[in-house]
Design an enzyme around this catalytic site. Structure first.
Site, PDB file in Angstrom:
ATOM      1  CG  ASP A  82     -35.094  42.319  26.507  1.00  0.00           C
ATOM      2  OD1 ASP A  82     -33.931  42.734  26.361  1.00  0.00           O
ATOM      3  OD2 ASP A  82     -35.459  41.165  26.216  1.00  0.00           O
ATOM      4  CD  GLU A 134     -28.226  44.281  20.714  1.00  0.00           C
ATOM      5  OE1 GLU A 134     -29.049  44.163  21.626  1.00  0.00           O
ATOM      6  OE2 GLU A 134     -28.139  43.486  19.765  1.00  0.00           O
ATOM      7  CG  HIS A 180     -32.670  37.426  20.579  1.00  0.00           C
ATOM      8  ND1 HIS A 180     -32.297  38.529  19.851  1.00  0.00           N
ATOM      9  CD2 HIS A 180     -32.498  37.760  21.878  1.00  0.00           C
ATOM     10  CE1 HIS A 180     -31.925  39.494  20.676  1.00  0.00           C
ATOM     11  NE2 HIS A 180     -32.025  39.050  21.912  1.00  0.00           N
ATOM     12  CG  HIS A 210     -29.231  40.900  24.508  1.00  0.00           C
ATOM     13  ND1 HIS A 210     -30.565  41.239  24.506  1.00  0.00           N
ATOM     14  CD2 HIS A 210     -28.588  41.902  25.139  1.00  0.00           C
ATOM     15  CE1 HIS A 210     -30.706  42.403  25.113  1.00  0.00           C
ATOM     16  NE2 HIS A 210     -29.521  42.831  25.502  1.00  0.00           N
ATOM     17  CG  ASP A 255     -37.898  35.196  26.552  1.00  0.00           C
ATOM     18  OD1 ASP A 255     -38.642  34.427  27.185  1.00  0.00           O
ATOM     19  OD2 ASP A 255     -38.346  36.048  25.769  1.00  0.00           O
TER      20      ASP A 255
END
Ligand code: G3H
Ligand code: 13P
Ligand code: ZN
Length: 307
Positions: A82, A134, A180, A210, A255
Site C-alpha cells: 500500500d 494513484e 486517510h 482509499h 485501515d
C-alpha cells in the site's frame, strides 16, 4: 491456495458489481482477523501492508505470516503493498512474494508521477505482479486546505485517461473527496460522485477508493468511554461506500476502522478485567473486535460468497 493479484480480484469484482476490501495489517492478530473473517464469509480479500508496516514487522516476517495463514484457505487472497514510494521496498516486495504493489506518485507533479509509475509497471509486470497507481490527492480536515483548493487536487477524468495509457498501470486509485485517518470531514461528508462517474465512463482499468473507513460512532463512543480522545472523528458514511461501488469502484481500502476497533475493544477489556495481564487475552479481544469489523465491511462491499 496460492496468492493472486489485485487485478484478478478486481476484474472479477468489475463483472460481479461488488468491491474487494483491502485491509491493512502489520502483525499476527490483524492478519488473522482479516483472513478468518474473509474465509468465514467465502470472500476474496486483499491484505495490504504499508511501508511503515513492513518497517515495523520486517519484510520476511510479513511475507511468511500472510503466505502461511492464507495458504491454508480456499479463498483468493492478494498480498499488496500500500502506498509504495520507496523503490527498494517495492523491489523487496516483488522478491518476497507480494502479488500486487501500489506506486504512489500522487504527491509529485504529473509528469514525475507518470515516469515513476511507468518504471514500476515495467519491473512489476516482468515479475507477473499487478500495479496500482494513484492520480489526485487525498486531503483531510487536518490538511487545512480550502474547499476550492481541495477540488483542484481531485482526480481529473481526462488526465486519468492519459495517465493510464502512458503508464500501463493495472488499476487506478482516484481522489474524489475521501482522506486517510479518523478526521475526514468537518460537517457533512461529501464525495464528488459526478467526478467518479466521469472517470468511470472514460477509464477502463478497475478503480480504487482509499480513505474509505466509516469511523463508526459506536466504536468512537466505546473508545471514548474507556479513555480515548477522538474529538471530531468522522468517516465516510456507509451509503456513500455503497454508492461508490454501484458506480464501479472495485477495491475499498480500510485501515482506520480496524485501528479504532482494536483500541476501543482492548481499552474496554483492560478496564473491565484489570486483573488480566496475559497479552494473548488482551490481543485476542482486540482481534475479535477487528474480525467483526471486517465481516461488516465484507457485507457492505457485497463480496460475501464471491470467493
Ligand atoms: O494509507 C495509509 C494506511 O492507513 C497505512 O498507514 O503508514 O501508518 O501504516 P501507515
Ligand atoms: P482509512 O484511513 O480511511 O482506513 O484508509 C486506509 C487507506 O486508504 C489505506 O491505503
Ligand atoms: Zn490509502
Amino acid at each position: 491456495m496460492s496468492l493472486t493479484t489485485n487485478l484478478e480480484l478486481q476484474k472479477k469484482a468489475q463483472q460481479g458489481k461488488y468491491a474487494v476490501g483491502a485491509f491493512n495489517t502489520s502483525n499476527l492478530e490483524i492478519t488473522q482477523a482479516i483472513l478468518e473473517a474473509a474465509a468465514e464469509n467465502s470472500s476474496p480479500v486483499i491484505i495490504a501492508t504499508s511501508q511503515s508496516a513492513i518497517e515495523y514487522a520486517g519484510i520476511e516476517t510479513l511475507s511468511n505470516l500472510v503466505r502461511t495463514l492464507a495458504g491454508h484457505l480456499s479463498i483468493p487472497v492478494s498480498l499488496h503493498l500500500d502506498h509504495g514510494t520507496d523503490y527498494d521496498i517495492i523491489i523487496g516486495c516483488l522478491r518476497h512474494g507480494w502479488t500486487s504493489v501500489m506506486i504512489d506518485g500522487s504527491h509529485a507533479p504529473l509528469e514525475e508521477n507518470i515516469a515513476m509509475t511507468r518504471e514500476i509497471v515495467k519491473v512489476a509486470h516482468a515479475a507477473g505482479i499487478s500495479v496500482e497507481a494513484e492520480l489526485g490527492r487525498l486531503v483531510g480536515v487536518e490538511d487545512q486546505i480550502s474547499v476550492k483548493a481541495e477540488d483542484a487536487l481531485l482526480t481529473d477524468p481526462d488526465e486519468a485517461v492519459r495517465f493510464v495509457s502512458e503508464t500501463g498501470c493495472d488499476t487506478l486509485a482516484v481522489a474524489i473527496g475521501t482522506s486517510h485517518g479518523a478526521y475526514k470531514f468537518k460537517g457533512e461528508a461529501k464525495l464528488d460522485f459526478d467526478r467518479l462517474k466521469a472517470i468511470i465512463r472514460k477509464v477502463e482499468v478497475p478503480l480504487v477508493l482509499h480513505g474509505a473507513s466509516s469511523v463508526k460512532r459506536e466504536i468512537v463512543e466505546k473508545g471514548t468511554q474507556y479513555g480515548a480522545r477522538l474529538p471530531g472523528a468522522a468517516g465516510v458514511p456507509e451509503e456513500h461506500i455503497r454508492k461508490a461501488i454501484s458506480l464501479g469502484i472495485t477495491k475499498v481500502n480500510i485501515d482506520t476502522d480496524l485501528r479504532l476497533a482494536f483500541t476501543a475493544v482492548t481499552r474496554e477489556f483492560l478496564a473491565q478485567q484489570p486483573e488480566v495481564f496475559d497479552p494473548r487475552k488482551v490481543l485476542g479481544a482486540g482481534r475479535q473486535g477487528m474480525k467483526e469489523v471486517v465481516k461488516e465491511k465484507i457485507a457492505l462491499l457485497g463480496s460475501v460468497g464471491k470467493a
